[in-house]
Design a protein around this motif. Structure first.
Motif, PDB file in Angstrom:
ATOM      1  N   ARG A   1      -2.648  -3.060   1.903  1.00 21.13           N
ATOM      2  CA  ARG A   1      -3.637  -2.883   0.826  1.00 21.13           C
ATOM      3  C   ARG A   1      -4.714  -3.955   0.913  1.00 21.13           C
ATOM      4  NH1 ARG A   1      -3.421  -4.744  -4.458  1.00 21.13           N
ATOM      5  NH2 ARG A   1      -1.211  -5.228  -4.264  1.00 21.13           N
ATOM      6  N   GLU A   2      -4.320  -5.158   1.287  1.00 23.71           N
ATOM      7  CA  GLU A   2      -5.267  -6.246   1.484  1.00 23.71           C
ATOM      8  C   GLU A   2      -5.413  -6.485   2.978  1.00 23.71           C
ATOM      9  OE1 GLU A   2      -4.679  -9.700  -1.093  1.00 23.71           O
ATOM     10  OE2 GLU A   2      -3.172  -8.533  -2.181  1.00 23.71           O
TER      11      GLU A   2
ATOM     12  N   GLY B   1      -2.617   6.931  -3.954  1.00 26.59           N
ATOM     13  CA  GLY B   1      -1.620   7.474  -3.048  1.00 26.59           C
ATOM     14  C   GLY B   1      -0.206   7.552  -3.571  1.00 26.59           C
ATOM     15  N   ILE B   2       0.027   7.193  -4.831  1.00 29.10           N
ATOM     16  CA  ILE B   2       1.394   7.212  -5.345  1.00 29.10           C
ATOM     17  C   ILE B   2       1.983   8.617  -5.335  1.00 29.10           C
ATOM     18  CG2 ILE B   2       0.666   7.446  -7.767  1.00 29.10           C
ATOM     19  CD1 ILE B   2       3.077   5.698  -8.500  1.00 29.10           C
ATOM     20  N   GLN B   3       1.147   9.644  -5.504  1.00 31.07           N
ATOM     21  CA  GLN B   3       1.659  11.014  -5.542  1.00 31.07           C
ATOM     22  C   GLN B   3       2.321  11.413  -4.221  1.00 31.07           C
ATOM     23  OE1 GLN B   3      -1.376  10.175  -6.812  1.00 31.07           O
ATOM     24  NE2 GLN B   3      -0.756  10.388  -8.968  1.00 31.07           N
ATOM     25  N   ARG B   4       1.837  10.850  -3.115  1.00 34.44           N
ATOM     26  CA  ARG B   4       2.459  11.149  -1.816  1.00 34.44           C
ATOM     27  C   ARG B   4       3.907  10.679  -1.808  1.00 34.44           C
ATOM     28  NH1 ARG B   4      -2.220   8.428   1.793  1.00 34.44           N
ATOM     29  NH2 ARG B   4      -1.002   6.670   1.046  1.00 34.44           N
TER      30      ARG B   4
ATOM     31  N   LYS C   1       0.869  -1.181   0.000  1.00 37.77           N
ATOM     32  CA  LYS C   1       0.000   0.000   0.000  1.00 37.77           C
ATOM     33  C   LYS C   1       0.902   1.226   0.000  1.00 37.77           C
ATOM     34  CE  LYS C   1      -3.522   2.246   2.938  1.00 37.77           C
ATOM     35  NZ  LYS C   1      -4.675   2.227   2.046  1.00 37.77           N
ATOM     36  N   TYR C   2       0.639   2.176  -0.890  1.00 42.91           N
ATOM     37  CA  TYR C   2       1.478   3.372  -0.942  1.00 42.91           C
ATOM     38  C   TYR C   2       1.515   4.048   0.424  1.00 42.91           C
ATOM     39  CZ  TYR C   2       1.525   2.947  -6.031  1.00 42.91           C
ATOM     40  OH  TYR C   2       1.708   2.497  -7.314  1.00 42.91           O
ATOM     41  N   PRO C   3       2.696   4.308   0.947  1.00 40.77           N
ATOM     42  CA  PRO C   3       2.801   4.853   2.302  1.00 40.77           C
ATOM     43  C   PRO C   3       2.590   6.353   2.356  1.00 40.77           C
ATOM     44  CG  PRO C   3       4.979   4.588   1.380  1.00 40.77           C
ATOM     45  CD  PRO C   3       4.019   4.042   0.348  1.00 40.77           C
TER      46      PRO C   3
ATOM     47  N   ASN D   1      12.480  -2.659  -0.768  1.00 38.55           N
ATOM     48  CA  ASN D   1      12.698  -2.630  -2.205  1.00 38.55           C
ATOM     49  C   ASN D   1      11.841  -1.547  -2.862  1.00 38.55           C
ATOM     50  OD1 ASN D   1      13.632  -3.970  -4.831  1.00 38.55           O
ATOM     51  ND2 ASN D   1      11.404  -4.119  -5.027  1.00 38.55           N
ATOM     52  N   TYR D   2      10.595  -1.398  -2.392  1.00 34.88           N
ATOM     53  CA  TYR D   2       9.725  -0.340  -2.926  1.00 34.88           C
ATOM     54  C   TYR D   2      10.359   1.028  -2.713  1.00 34.88           C
ATOM     55  CZ  TYR D   2       6.147   3.190  -3.155  1.00 34.88           C
ATOM     56  OH  TYR D   2       5.475   4.350  -3.454  1.00 34.88           O
ATOM     57  N   LEU D   3      10.810   1.302  -1.492  1.00 31.93           N
ATOM     58  CA  LEU D   3      11.386   2.614  -1.193  1.00 31.93           C
ATOM     59  C   LEU D   3      12.674   2.845  -1.986  1.00 31.93           C
ATOM     60  CD1 LEU D   3      10.853   2.796   2.690  1.00 31.93           C
ATOM     61  CD2 LEU D   3       9.527   3.962   0.915  1.00 31.93           C
TER      62      LEU D   3
END
Length: 299
Positions: A229-230, A284-287, A191-193, A246-248
């Protein structure tokens, strides 16, 4: 009569939504029933609105990690009281955000101690003063710097602080015998943080913190995440820690490459996914993009 009740209940729901209109997660969860679930060794998790709540039912009393909102915190209190007449030894906060501390007030006169990292206390108090609602808060009365330890019946609780990450006041709490760690919003599972730069967030340090967490705990450790997210994946293992790290890493790499290519912030914010991190989807990706851009530009 049925129509009147429907209108009444709908109006109540909309009123509650307006109270938490700044919290997207709360909006989506508001009308769902809560879930009170045992995990292992008398440690469990509660979900309803906002961040997850961890709990311990020890022989000497209850321990609660985070408190969600004033409307949901009484539900976890009621469920714990069904397990026996015991004191609430500790209310522990992973960080200061309202979907993790707003329900603290429900523990007033109930929790013997309220625990958090020292920066979390500063952030919570400053935010409440800014919002002019300090009287609606139950602030930590026990704070720490690098760590904190306490017994709770046969269980041992250890807190660890790894520096600025999601905020500058995030701590994780390890129930040692159960080998369960509540990491709060240091992990947002697929989930986008929310990256709170106003309160000291730092993505590069966050990546380092996750590496330390991954190395510190073993393969049997169960982690409780602040958000997922789930909903059924609010708990997991070290693979999730590595995946979020890895996402960050890919977030910083992507935004850094875009900056070097001469793109401005407006162009970068048009991205709809982060390369090499396909599991992170939704709103939330823009955050994330904004926080990464500002950090890399030194804003």
């Amino acid at each position: 009569m049925e129509r009147r009740n429907f209108i009444k209940n709908s109006a109540l729901a909309m009123a509650l939504l307006s109270v938490y209109k700044t919290d997207v997660f709360a909006q989506k969860e508001l009308l769902r029933a809560y879930n009170f679930k045992a995990l292992r060794n008398n440690v469990g998790v509660f979900t309803e609105q906002g961040g997850t709540i961890g709990w311990l039912n020890s022989s000497s009393g209850f321990v609660v990690v985070d408190s969600q909102f004033p409307t949901s915190a009484p539900h976890v209190i009621d469920e714990l009281k069904k397990l026996g007449e015991k004191p609430f030894k500790y209310l522990i906060n992973t960080h200061h955000h309202g979907d993790h501390t707003g329900g603290n007030i429900a523990f007033k006169g109930l929790a013997e101690k309220v625990v958090a990292h020292q920066n979390s206390l500063v952030n919570q108090k400053r935010g409440a003063e800014k919002a002019n609602n300090l009287d609606e808060q139950l602030l930590p009365d026990t704070t720490f710097g690098t760590g904190w330890k306490a017994p709770a019946g046969d269980e041992k609780i250890s807190a660890y602080y790894y520096g600025s990450a999601h905020t500058n006041g995030d701590a994780v709490y390890h129930f040692e015998n159960a080998n369960i760690v509540h990491v709060g919003d240091l992990v947002s599972n697929r989930k986008y943080p929310y990256i709170d730069r106003e309160n000291g967030a730092h993505i590069e340090n966050w990546i380092t913190a996750l590496e330390k967490i991954h190395n510190q705990f073993d393969n049997d450790t169960m982690f409780i995440y602040g958000h997922s997210r789930e909903p059924e994946k609010i708990t997991g293992n070290k693979a999730d820690i590595k995946a979020f790290q890895n996402y960050l890493q890919n977030l910083l790499a992507f935004v850094g490459t875009e900056i070097k290519a001469g793109k401005n912030k407006e162009d970068i914010l048009k991205a709809t996914s982060i390369p090499n991190a396909p599991e992170w989807q939704g709103e939330g990706i823009q955050r994330s993009l904004t926080a990464a851009y500002d950090e890399l530009k030194g804003a």
